[in-house]
Design a protein around this motif. Structure first.
Motif, PDB file in Angstrom:
ATOM      1  N   SER A  53      54.028  60.423  27.832  1.00 20.73           N
ATOM      2  CA  SER A  53      54.649  61.286  28.850  1.00 20.73           C
ATOM      3  C   SER A  53      53.883  62.579  29.130  1.00 20.73           C
ATOM      4  O   SER A  53      53.777  62.981  30.299  1.00 20.73           O
ATOM      5  CB  SER A  53      56.105  61.586  28.477  1.00 20.73           C
ATOM      6  N   PRO A  54      53.310  63.266  28.132  1.00 22.86           N
ATOM      7  CA  PRO A  54      52.544  64.473  28.473  1.00 22.86           C
ATOM      8  C   PRO A  54      51.297  64.158  29.300  1.00 22.86           C
ATOM      9  O   PRO A  54      50.871  64.974  30.118  1.00 22.86           O
ATOM     10  CB  PRO A  54      52.155  65.042  27.097  1.00 22.86           C
ATOM     11  N   ILE A  55      50.741  62.977  29.085  1.00 23.84           N
ATOM     12  CA  ILE A  55      49.527  62.592  29.813  1.00 23.84           C
ATOM     13  C   ILE A  55      49.850  62.221  31.258  1.00 23.84           C
ATOM     14  O   ILE A  55      49.191  62.659  32.199  1.00 23.84           O
ATOM     15  CB  ILE A  55      48.833  61.400  29.116  1.00 23.84           C
ATOM     16  N   MET A  56      50.906  61.411  31.419  1.00 24.08           N
ATOM     17  CA  MET A  56      51.261  60.908  32.746  1.00 24.08           C
ATOM     18  C   MET A  56      52.241  61.823  33.487  1.00 24.08           C
ATOM     19  O   MET A  56      52.476  61.641  34.668  1.00 24.08           O
ATOM     20  CB  MET A  56      51.856  59.501  32.624  1.00 24.08           C
ATOM     21  N   GLY A  57      52.795  62.798  32.774  1.00 29.36           N
ATOM     22  CA  GLY A  57      53.628  63.801  33.431  1.00 29.36           C
ATOM     23  C   GLY A  57      55.023  63.355  33.801  1.00 29.36           C
ATOM     24  O   GLY A  57      55.488  63.613  34.909  1.00 29.36           O
TER      25      GLY A  57
END
Length: 315
Positions: A53-57
Motif C-alpha cells: 500500500s505505501p508503494i501503490m498509494g
C-alpha cells in the motif's frame, strides 16, 4: 462515514487477486478468509498486500483470517471457495464437491453477515449461486453470480484482437449459463457504435463466440496446474465497485429470474442494473428468434445442472 467492508471467501488465486484489485481501487477494507487448515496463509497474503500500500498509494485495510467472526457485518461478500478446474475437467465435474463447500459457506454468511450482498464465483457457477440463494434465504436481489462480466470481457478481448481496435470501443453482451451454452447477443454487440455484423462475417463471429465459450478451458490447458484468475478477479472487483459505489452499472450477471424471460425461478446470466441493493432490476431484451432459442437451450442446461446438484446433495 465508514469504509465498505468487503469479505472474500477463499484466499487462492482468484480470491487473493480480487483482494488486490479491491484494495488497490480503495473500494473498502478487505477481509481475506480461508479454511482453518490453511493456517496462516491468508494472513500472509493480507500482510503482503498491506505492505504494497505505501508503494501503490492506497489506504485500504486488509485482514487475513480463518475465522468467520472477522467477517461479521460485511457489506459485500465474494465467494471464490471451491476446487478449481484441472486439465480435462469440466465445470460440471466440480458439482458435488463444490455444492457442499458452498452450502457450508452460505450457512456461515447467513449467521454473520445477514445484510450482505453476495457475489458467487465458485463453479459450476449457475448451480452454486442457486445453492447459495437456497441456503441463505436472502432476498434474490442480494445473491448474484459473477459470470457475465468475465464472459463478456473475454468476448470483447477476442473481438478487439480480431479487428485490431481498442477493447474500450467494444460493447458486447452474453447471456445464459456460464459455460458451453452461453448465448452471444449479436444485436447488442458493437464496435464504436458500429454493429459487429457489419465488420465480421457470421462464420468468423461464430468462431470467436466458440473460443469465448471455451475461454476458461483454454487457459486451464495452457496453465496445466490451475485455472484463470486475473480476469475472473477483475470481473469480481468491477461488480464490488458497482455495489459499494452504487454505480447502477448495466452489466450481465447471474440473476434470479422468475417471470423474466420466462425462466421460472432459476439463476441465469441476464443484463441487470447493479447498485448498492444488488440487482436493482433485470433488463428484458427483445431477442431474435435465434437468440431466444439459444437462450432457452441454455436455461434448460442450467435447470438440468441444478436438478443434478439437488439429487447429489440429497444422497
Amino acid at each position: 462515514m465508514r469504509r465498505a467492508k468487503i469479505t472474500i471467501v477463499g484466499a487462492g488465486n482468484v480470491g487473493a487477486t480480487c483482494a488486490h484489485w479491491c484494495a488497490a481501487g480503495e473500494l473498502g477494507d478487505v477481509v481475506l478468509l480461508d479454511i482453518p487448515r490453511t493456517e496462516d496463509m491468508p494472513r500472509g497474503k493480507a500482510l503482503d498486500l498491506m505492505q504494497a500500500s505505501p508503494i501503490m498509494g492506497f489506504d485500504s485495510n486488509i485482514v487475513g483470517t480463518t475465522d468467520y467472526a472477522d467477517t461479521a457485518d460485511s457489506d459485500v461478500i465474494v465467494v471464490t471457495a471451491g476446487l478449481p478446474r484441472k486439465p480435462g475437467m469440466s465445470r460440471d465435474d466440480l458439482l458435488a464437491t463444490n455444492a457442499k463447500i458452498v452450502t457450508s459457506v452460505a450457512e456461515e454468511i447467513k449467521a454473520t453477515s445477514p445484510n450482505a450482498v453476495i457475489i458467487v464465483v465458485s463453479n459450476p457457477l449457475d448451480a452454486m449461486v442457486q445453492q447459495m440463494f437456497k441456503v441463505t434465504g436472502f432476498e434474490p436481489a442480494k445473491v448474484i453470480g459473477q459470470a457475465g462480466v468475465l464472459d463478456t470481457a473475454r468476448y470483447r478481448t477476442f473481438l478487439a484482437m480480431e479487428l485490431g481496435v481498442s477493447v474500450e470501443d467494444i460493447s458486447a453482451l452474453l447471456m445464459g449459463g456460464h459455460g458451453d451454452t452461453m448465448v452471444p447477443i449479436p444485436s447488442c454487440t458493437s464496435v464504436g457504435g458500429i454493429p459487429v455484423t457489419q465488420l465480421i462475417s457470421k462464420e468468423r463471429l461464430d468462431e470467436i463466440v466458440d473460443r469465448t465459450r471455451k475461454g476458461g478451458a483454454e487457459i486451464v490447458s495452457l496453465l496445466k496446474t490451475g485455472s484463470a484468475y486475473y480476469a475472473p478477479a477483475a470481473a469480481c472487483a468491477q461488480m464490488v465497485e458497482a455495489i459499494v459505489k452504487d454505480k447502477k452499472r448495466v452489466i450481465p450477471v447471474a440473476a434470479y429470474c422468475e417471470s423474466e424471460y420466462g425462466v421460472g425461478g432459476y439463476y441465469v446470466g441476464v443484463p441487470v442494473v447493479l447498485g448498492s441493493g444488488g440487482v436493482e432490476r433485470i433488463i428484458e431484451l427483445s431477442l431474435t428468434d435465434e437468440e431466444t432459442k439459444a437462450f432457452q437451450n441454455s436455461v434448460d442446461a442450467v435447470k438440468s445442472l441444478v436438478s443434478t446438484m439437488d439429487g447429489l446433495l440429497a444422497e
